[in-house]
Design a protein around this motif. Structure first.
Motif, PDB file in Angstrom:
ATOM      1  N   ILE A  34       3.989   9.967  -6.052  1.00  0.00           N
ATOM      2  CA  ILE A  34       2.643   9.606  -6.834  1.00  0.00           C
ATOM      3  C   ILE A  34       2.839   8.269  -7.577  1.00  0.00           C
ATOM      4  N   GLY A  35       3.974   8.480  -8.331  1.00  0.00           N
ATOM      5  CA  GLY A  35       4.287   6.982  -9.100  1.00  0.00           C
ATOM      6  C   GLY A  35       4.290   5.923  -8.464  1.00  0.00           C
ATOM      7  N   VAL A  36       4.965   5.864  -7.413  1.00  0.00           N
ATOM      8  CA  VAL A  36       4.897   4.403  -6.586  1.00  0.00           C
ATOM      9  C   VAL A  36       3.558   4.149  -6.085  1.00  0.00           C
ATOM     10  N   ALA A  37       2.769   5.307  -5.831  1.00  0.00           N
ATOM     11  CA  ALA A  37       1.481   4.641  -5.429  1.00  0.00           C
ATOM     12  C   ALA A  37       0.653   4.331  -6.427  1.00  0.00           C
ATOM     13  N   ILE A  38       0.874   4.739  -7.582  1.00  0.00           N
ATOM     14  CA  ILE A  38      -0.003   4.263  -8.728  1.00  0.00           C
ATOM     15  C   ILE A  38       0.257   2.966  -9.041  1.00  0.00           C
ATOM     16  N   LEU A  54       6.631  -3.709  -1.600  1.00  0.00           N
ATOM     17  CA  LEU A  54       8.075  -2.851  -2.056  1.00  0.00           C
ATOM     18  C   LEU A  54       7.510  -1.484  -2.458  1.00  0.00           C
ATOM     19  N   TYR A  55       6.478  -1.396  -3.201  1.00  0.00           N
ATOM     20  CA  TYR A  55       6.124   0.007  -3.791  1.00  0.00           C
ATOM     21  C   TYR A  55       5.602   0.952  -2.513  1.00  0.00           C
ATOM     22  N   LEU A  56       4.963   0.389  -1.369  1.00  0.00           N
ATOM     23  CA  LEU A  56       4.441   1.033  -0.474  1.00  0.00           C
ATOM     24  C   LEU A  56       5.898   1.510   0.572  1.00  0.00           C
ATOM     25  N   GLY A  57       6.657   0.584   0.426  1.00  0.00           N
ATOM     26  CA  GLY A  57       8.170   0.837   1.193  1.00  0.00           C
ATOM     27  C   GLY A  57       8.824   2.195   0.428  1.00  0.00           C
ATOM     28  N   LEU A  58       8.744   2.278  -0.705  1.00  0.00           N
ATOM     29  CA  LEU A  58       9.424   3.171  -1.648  1.00  0.00           C
ATOM     30  C   LEU A  58       8.478   4.576  -1.414  1.00  0.00           C
TER      31      LEU A  58
END
Length: 66
Positions: A34-38, A54-58
């Protein structure tokens, strides 16, 4: 708004270094997703597509579904 999310994620990921019950790690995976999606959404609004990738990879790394 990004900074509190990043600090929260860093804190819960550091707590993962301790011996915790398995349910905590499942909660961390959901919270990280949820955090990296935000964060990806915020960066996409700012037009920083390399950070979005990068965030989508995480998000894929921490996804709790599989």
């Amino acid at each position: 708004m990004e900074k509190p999310i990043k600090i929260f994620l860093a804190c819960i990921l550091f707590v993962c270094l301790l011996k915790m019950p398995y349910g905590f790690y499942q909660l961390v995976r959901v919270a990280a997703l949820i955090g990296v999606a935000i964060l990806a959404y915020i960066e996409s609004q700012a037009g920083k597509m390399e950070m979005v990738r990068l965030y989508l990879g995480l998000a894929l790394l921490f996804q709790p579904l599989l």
